[in-house]
Design a protein around this motif. Structure first.
Motif, PDB file in Angstrom:
ATOM      1  N   GLY A 693    -130.488 -96.284 -12.888  1.00  0.00           N
ATOM      2  CA  GLY A 693    -130.146 -95.317 -13.917  1.00  0.00           C
ATOM      3  C   GLY A 693    -131.359 -94.881 -14.702  1.00  0.00           C
ATOM      4  O   GLY A 693    -132.259 -95.683 -14.963  1.00  0.00           O
ATOM      5  N   VAL A 694    -131.407 -93.614 -15.091  1.00  0.00           N
ATOM      6  CA  VAL A 694    -132.497 -93.091 -15.906  1.00  0.00           C
ATOM      7  C   VAL A 694    -131.995 -92.527 -17.231  1.00  0.00           C
ATOM      8  O   VAL A 694    -132.772 -92.342 -18.163  1.00  0.00           O
ATOM      9  CB  VAL A 694    -133.307 -92.014 -15.159  1.00  0.00           C
ATOM     10  CG1 VAL A 694    -134.058 -92.629 -14.003  1.00  0.00           C
ATOM     11  CG2 VAL A 694    -132.408 -90.886 -14.675  1.00  0.00           C
ATOM     12  N   ALA A 695    -130.691 -92.233 -17.321  1.00  0.00           N
ATOM     13  CA  ALA A 695    -130.091 -91.728 -18.555  1.00  0.00           C
ATOM     14  C   ALA A 695    -128.584 -91.851 -18.400  1.00  0.00           C
ATOM     15  O   ALA A 695    -128.080 -92.198 -17.325  1.00  0.00           O
ATOM     16  CB  ALA A 695    -130.498 -90.274 -18.812  1.00  0.00           C
ATOM     17  N   ALA A 696    -127.875 -91.589 -19.477  1.00  0.00           N
ATOM     18  CA  ALA A 696    -126.420 -91.678 -19.420  1.00  0.00           C
ATOM     19  C   ALA A 696    -125.888 -90.681 -18.398  1.00  0.00           C
ATOM     20  O   ALA A 696    -126.112 -89.470 -18.514  1.00  0.00           O
ATOM     21  CB  ALA A 696    -125.829 -91.388 -20.793  1.00  0.00           C
ATOM     22  N   GLY A 697    -125.205 -91.202 -17.370  1.00  0.00           N
ATOM     23  CA  GLY A 697    -124.621 -90.341 -16.356  1.00  0.00           C
ATOM     24  C   GLY A 697    -125.596 -89.769 -15.360  1.00  0.00           C
ATOM     25  O   GLY A 697    -125.258 -88.866 -14.601  1.00  0.00           O
ATOM     26  N   VAL A 698    -126.831 -90.259 -15.349  1.00  0.00           N
ATOM     27  CA  VAL A 698    -127.843 -89.769 -14.413  1.00  0.00           C
ATOM     28  C   VAL A 698    -128.440 -90.958 -13.653  1.00  0.00           C
ATOM     29  O   VAL A 698    -128.903 -91.917 -14.263  1.00  0.00           O
ATOM     30  CB  VAL A 698    -128.968 -88.992 -15.129  1.00  0.00           C
ATOM     31  CG1 VAL A 698    -130.020 -88.525 -14.115  1.00  0.00           C
ATOM     32  CG2 VAL A 698    -128.393 -87.804 -15.880  1.00  0.00           C
ATOM     33  N   ARG A 699    -128.408 -90.890 -12.331  1.00  0.00           N
ATOM     34  CA  ARG A 699    -128.990 -91.917 -11.464  1.00  0.00           C
ATOM     35  C   ARG A 699    -130.243 -91.365 -10.794  1.00  0.00           C
ATOM     36  O   ARG A 699    -130.448 -90.143 -10.711  1.00  0.00           O
ATOM     37  CB  ARG A 699    -127.983 -92.349 -10.394  1.00  0.00           C
ATOM     38  CG  ARG A 699    -126.634 -92.773 -10.907  1.00  0.00           C
ATOM     39  CD  ARG A 699    -126.695 -93.999 -11.792  1.00  0.00           C
ATOM     40  NE  ARG A 699    -127.163 -95.184 -11.060  1.00  0.00           N
ATOM     41  CZ  ARG A 699    -127.366 -96.365 -11.646  1.00  0.00           C
ATOM     42  NH1 ARG A 699    -127.147 -96.506 -12.957  1.00  0.00           N
ATOM     43  NH2 ARG A 699    -127.763 -97.397 -10.940  1.00  0.00           N
ATOM     44  N   ARG A 700    -131.063 -92.261 -10.298  1.00  0.00           N
ATOM     45  CA  ARG A 700    -132.290 -91.860  -9.601  1.00  0.00           C
ATOM     46  C   ARG A 700    -132.397 -92.619  -8.289  1.00  0.00           C
ATOM     47  O   ARG A 700    -132.243 -93.844  -8.258  1.00  0.00           O
ATOM     48  CB  ARG A 700    -133.521 -92.129 -10.451  1.00  0.00           C
ATOM     49  CG  ARG A 700    -134.852 -91.956  -9.686  1.00  0.00           C
ATOM     50  CD  ARG A 700    -136.047 -92.079 -10.608  1.00  0.00           C
ATOM     51  NE  ARG A 700    -136.110 -90.949 -11.538  1.00  0.00           N
ATOM     52  CZ  ARG A 700    -136.982 -90.872 -12.548  1.00  0.00           C
ATOM     53  NH1 ARG A 700    -137.838 -91.869 -12.758  1.00  0.00           N
ATOM     54  NH2 ARG A 700    -136.978 -89.814 -13.341  1.00  0.00           N
ATOM     55  N   VAL A 701    -132.677 -91.875  -7.226  1.00  0.00           N
ATOM     56  CA  VAL A 701    -132.954 -92.464  -5.919  1.00  0.00           C
ATOM     57  C   VAL A 701    -134.402 -92.180  -5.574  1.00  0.00           C
ATOM     58  O   VAL A 701    -134.880 -91.047  -5.732  1.00  0.00           O
ATOM     59  CB  VAL A 701    -132.026 -91.889  -4.826  1.00  0.00           C
ATOM     60  CG1 VAL A 701    -132.567 -92.217  -3.433  1.00  0.00           C
ATOM     61  CG2 VAL A 701    -130.626 -92.436  -4.958  1.00  0.00           C
ATOM     62  N   GLU A 702    -135.119 -93.206  -5.108  1.00  0.00           N
ATOM     63  CA  GLU A 702    -136.443 -93.017  -4.540  1.00  0.00           C
ATOM     64  C   GLU A 702    -136.364 -93.365  -3.072  1.00  0.00           C
ATOM     65  O   GLU A 702    -135.785 -94.386  -2.692  1.00  0.00           O
ATOM     66  CB  GLU A 702    -137.492 -93.875  -5.249  1.00  0.00           C
ATOM     67  CG  GLU A 702    -137.780 -93.418  -6.671  1.00  0.00           C
ATOM     68  CD  GLU A 702    -139.023 -94.072  -7.261  1.00  0.00           C
ATOM     69  OE1 GLU A 702    -139.774 -94.717  -6.493  1.00  0.00           O
ATOM     70  OE2 GLU A 702    -139.247 -93.920  -8.472  1.00  0.00           O
ATOM     71  N   ALA A 703    -136.952 -92.512  -2.238  1.00  0.00           N
ATOM     72  CA  ALA A 703    -136.865 -92.711  -0.798  1.00  0.00           C
ATOM     73  C   ALA A 703    -138.177 -92.317  -0.141  1.00  0.00           C
ATOM     74  O   ALA A 703    -139.003 -91.613  -0.728  1.00  0.00           O
ATOM     75  CB  ALA A 703    -135.707 -91.892  -0.228  1.00  0.00           C
TER      76      ALA A 703
END
Length: 881
Positions: A693-703
């Protein structure tokens, strides 16, 4: 005696007194993050004095490399202008770790100075802390110094224990009084004795400082500072080699000793080779150069390289200050690095690392010097012009000082150094404001975003990068240096260049800008990044490394193909991954940000829960199936309305014109202006490496994709093979075997805990007889060998039951830390509380704790103080009854 002979004589003297000669630690303290540089001889023994480390010796002597050019201890501004300040100096020291104390320390110092070094006794005087009668009596009664030459230095800072003659490591911990020895150069030199209003003069020079670590300063239960006597008082002394050599060679300043005379002679030689003409041998600039080569060379030898932060920035400041002083003397070519040879000859025997690293140190300083020489002439010209029109008594503007710093590599203290020579000052507040403004801009726009503020009115840039990585004959239509439009950029200039045609992709849509190079027959420009100045104008950011580039010149432009290919893979796979995320997680998934470069793709999206391992695997499967299908990528340019009718998504939220580019990659269709692979199979392999998670309701994927993903898989496969080998099973059986091993470990831990409990219980039974009676109750304070906290707690419980009305404190030591448990029987908790009892003991061993009135726990970091702390328990309990 030469400086080298004095250093050797000091060490041999203390070796004859039973001291272990310990090598100097590096000037970069690798195990002490509180220090920028090693600044005292005791630094490497800090943990010994604190009780965290034990050595096989109790007496030591060193010649320690020290630097004071940053942070709290900073002598940089004084170097070259005073008789005794240096950035680098050698601290001779002898140390006692609970061995001898004041009497022997003072006698050793006196014997060495007067019998070995033959200093006249009548030239020496001593200081002691005002309340240290013991040291005063040693000096006057045993050494025989007349009372008028033993000066008490007292409460001269408004608070007890705040005197210059009372040393403290910090607010708490070991501390104690000091006794310094001064040499009197006589009435021909200005200055008064220590403690007088004129003490800062040079007549009386401190040559030795004895620090007597006699107390432990702590905070009591009421929050007040208290001083406890240390069970093993220690000694920490220091004597600057340069100052002592000045005294023994009977010269006016530290820079007149043999060591500096040799270095300054070498400096004159290399300066003349670099263009300097007549040089005054007494020039302060020569002193600066001779001092600074020592600081720079030893810092590089110990692993630091010039940079824009931390120790690297301090190194850069020192080096550039020396280079500027050489420039002032007439040098117009690099000279400073050539002094490393002379320094290695002078000091390499005492510090072998200098000879071992001689070639590397020379090369590092040469590169730094060459870089600064590319800009120093322009910077000095700007500074001289500004000073010529500066009204008398007016500080130099902070904006000019910042320009010198930002564009020409002049640190603020270097500019201040030039101004001080001319009796002027600089507006530091204005400089700091300009620095703050730049940092804010950098945070908002990124490293190269300043191009967006450049004014450009020429022809737009035509982009050829979709199908070409190289073009010939691109015309230069704009040049910017330091944010201003110019007609020419010269070698060494950081610049922004605009071309009429380019293969370089300008950062957009989350994809980073291209890097590479541009050149013609006489000039070469290294492109570090490409950014848009306007929607259709590309700014190529980088540095002129050869020749000069003028408006109207033509250049051949080549993109770094490997970097572009890796970036394209990550960009293309981002499109496919976005579609897969929507399939797996739901149609609510929307892009919220992205960064695509050669190393990875980072994708932020709207989603209100962490992805499960199963969801991550499913996304990977979908993406890799698309890659294996090896479908051709199709790009079509059409009107925005037609594009929307095709169902294309706008992935990166850019502002689009009337015409847009619709990109089909596999089953994904999106609006995108970036560069991409020709077929999905060109991506190679896809792997998600992180999700969070990076913020409320926001996810982050690194690939990662392509070779980056392949290397990751190979590395993990190698790690699996190592685990498989260690467990002695095939890779396919690692999971079950590891579970079996962990079950066994947990079983052994339970068995070990039971054995520790039994051992503690048995020891506890043996301790019953050691309890003492205080006021009608039993008091027991003891150490249990090998016990952990649960075992201590169990033993305290059993001892309370066996002793009846009792207060018990048990301790254990492991890995240099103290564990404490206190227990009080129920009938006593009204008077004696376990929380207060355990805290009383903990504070004496460098910790704190608390708990219930009947049972409490604490810890500490000073095992050496534990015996005394436990011995004090019975008196503490007696005071509560």
């Amino acid at each position: 005696m030469k400086a080298a002979e004095i250093r050797s004589a000091f060490l041999k003297f203390f070796e004859s007194k039973g001291h272990q000669i310990v090598a100097s630690s590096p000037v970069v303290p690798g195990d002490d993050p509180t220090l920028l540089f090693t600044n005292a001889g005791m630094n490497q023994f800090k943990d010994v004095f604190l009780g965290f480390d034990k050595r096989p010796y109790t007496r030591a002597a060193t010649a320690q490399k020290c630097i004071r050019a940053g942070g709290k201890h900073n002598d940089l501004e004084n170097v070259g202008y005073t008789a005794r300040h240096h950035t680098f100096f050698e601290m001779l020291g002898n140390f006692s770790f609970g061995d001898y104390f004041k009497e022997d320390a003072i006698k050793y110092a006196w014997e060495l100075l007067t019998e070995v070094f033959k200093l006249p006794k009548e030239k020496l005087l001593a200081t002691v802390y005002a309340e240290d009668d013991e040291a005063y009596n040693i000096w006057t009664q045993q050494i025989g110094l007349p009372p008028e030459r033993v000066i008490r230095i007292g409460d001269n800072k408004g608070a007890r224990y705040a005197s210059d003659n009372f040393w403290m490591m910090g607010d708490t911990g070991p501390c104690g009084p000091c006794s310094e020895i001064f040499y009197d150069f006589g009435p021909s030199v200005a200055g008064g004795p220590p403690g007088s209003p004129d003490e800062d003069g040079d007549r009386y020079t401190e040559v030795w400082n004895n620090v007597f670590m006699q107390f432990n300063r702590r905070v009591d239960e009421n929050g007040n500072y208290v001083m406890d006597l240390l069970p093993k008082p220690s000694v920490d002394t220091g004597m600057g080699l340069e100052r002592l050599t000045r005294v023994l060679q009977n010269v006016q300043t530290n820079y007149d000793i043999d060591l500096f005379i040799t270095l300054m002679a070498s400096a004159q030689t290399v300066l003349k080779q670099a263009g300097a003409l007549e040089i005054d041998p007494a020039s302060p600039s020569l002193k600066v150069i001779a001092d600074h080569i020592r600081a720079c060379a030893f810092t590089v030898a110990d692993g630091v390289i010039p940079s824009n932060e931390g120790r690297g920035y301090v190194l850069r400041r020192i080096a550039r200050r020396a280079i500027r002083h050489g420039y002032k003397l007439g040098a117009r070519a690099p000279f400073f690095h050539k002094l490393v040879d002379a320094l290695a000859t002078e000091m390499g025997s005492a510090y072998p690392e200098l000879k071992q690293q001689q070639a590397r140190v020379t090369e590092v300083l040469k590169i730094e010097e060459e870089r600064f020489f590319q800009t120093i002439a322009n910077g000095m010209e700007i500074l001289d012009t500004a000073l010529a029109s500066l009204p008398a008594g007016t500080p130099l503007g902070g904006d000019i000082a910042f320009k010198l710093h930002d564009t020409y590599g002049f640190p603020l203290d270097l500019t201040a150094d030039v101004l001080r020579e001319r009796g002027l000052t600089v507006d530091e507040a204005g400089f700091n404001a300009a620095m703050k403004e730049q940092r804010e801009r950098a945070r908002e726009k990124g490293k190269f975003k300043l191009a967006q503020g450049l004014e450009y009115s020429g022809t737009p840039t035509t982009f050829h990068g979709y199908d070409k990585l190289f073009i010939e004959g691109a015309k230069v239509t704009g040049i910017y240096v330091d944010g201003s439009r110019v007609d020419v950029a010269r070698s060494g200039d950081d610049a922004v260049i605009v071309l009429d045609n380019t293969p370089f992709y300008a950062e957009s849509g989350g994809q980073v800008g291209d890097a590479g190079a541009m050149q013609n027959g006489t000039a070469r420009f290294v492109v570090e990044d490409t950014q848009k100045i306007q929607a259709d104008v590309f700014g190529h950011h980088g540095r002129v490394v050869e020749g000069e580039i003028k408006l109207g010149d033509t250049l051949n432009a080549r993109v770094d193909g490997n970097r572009r290919t890796a970036t394209q893979r990550h960009h293309s796979v981002t499109h496919i991954m976005h579609k897969a995320l929507r399939e797996v997680l739901g149609e609510h998934v929307q892009q919220k940000g992205s960064l695509v470069d050669a190393e990875k793709t980072r994708f932020d999206f709207a989603h209100n829960a962490p992805m499960t391992d199963e969801q991550i695997r499913k996304v990977e499967q979908i993406v890799n199936r698309e890659i294996l299908a090896n479908a051709a990528t199709q790009a079509r340019v059409m009107g925005i309305e037609d594009a929307q009718k095709t169902g294309a998504m706008m992935l990166f939220g850019e502002k689009y014109g009337d015409s847009v580019r619709v990109l089909d990659i596999g089953s994904s269709r999106e609006l995108c202006g970036g560069t991409h692979v020709a077929r999905t199979g060109d991506i190679g392999l896809f792997k998600i490496v992180a999700e969070g998670g990076v913020a409320a309701g926001v996810r982050r994927v690194e690939a990662v994709a392509g070779e980056v993903a392949l290397n990751l898989v190979l590395e993990r496969d190698s790690q699996l093979e190592q685990v498989s080998g260690a467990l002695k099973v095939p890779a396919a059986e690692v999971g079950s075997k590891l579970a079996q091993v962990l079950d066994g470990v947990r079983a052994l831990e339970k068995e070990l805990a039971a054995l520790k409990g039994k051992l503690a219980s048995n020891q506890g039974d043996a301790l019953v007889g050691q309890a003492v009676e205080v006021g009608g109750i039993k008091v027991l304070a003891a150490t249990l060998e090998g016990a952990d906290v649960p075992a201590l707690r169990e033993a305290v419980d059993k001892l309370r039951d066996k002793l009846g009305s009792a207060a018990v404190v048990l301790a254990a030591v492991a890995d240099g830390k103290v564990s404490l448990i206190a227990g009080v029987t129920a009938d006593l908790t009204g008077k004696v509380k376990a929380g207060e009892l355990v805290n009383f003991v903990a504070q004496q061993v460098g910790g704190k704790g608390g708990g219930r009135p009947d049972m409490a726990q604490a810890g500490g970091t000073n095992p050496a103080a534990l015996p005394a702390a436990l011995a004090a328990v019975k008196d503490w309990v007696a005071g509560k009854l």
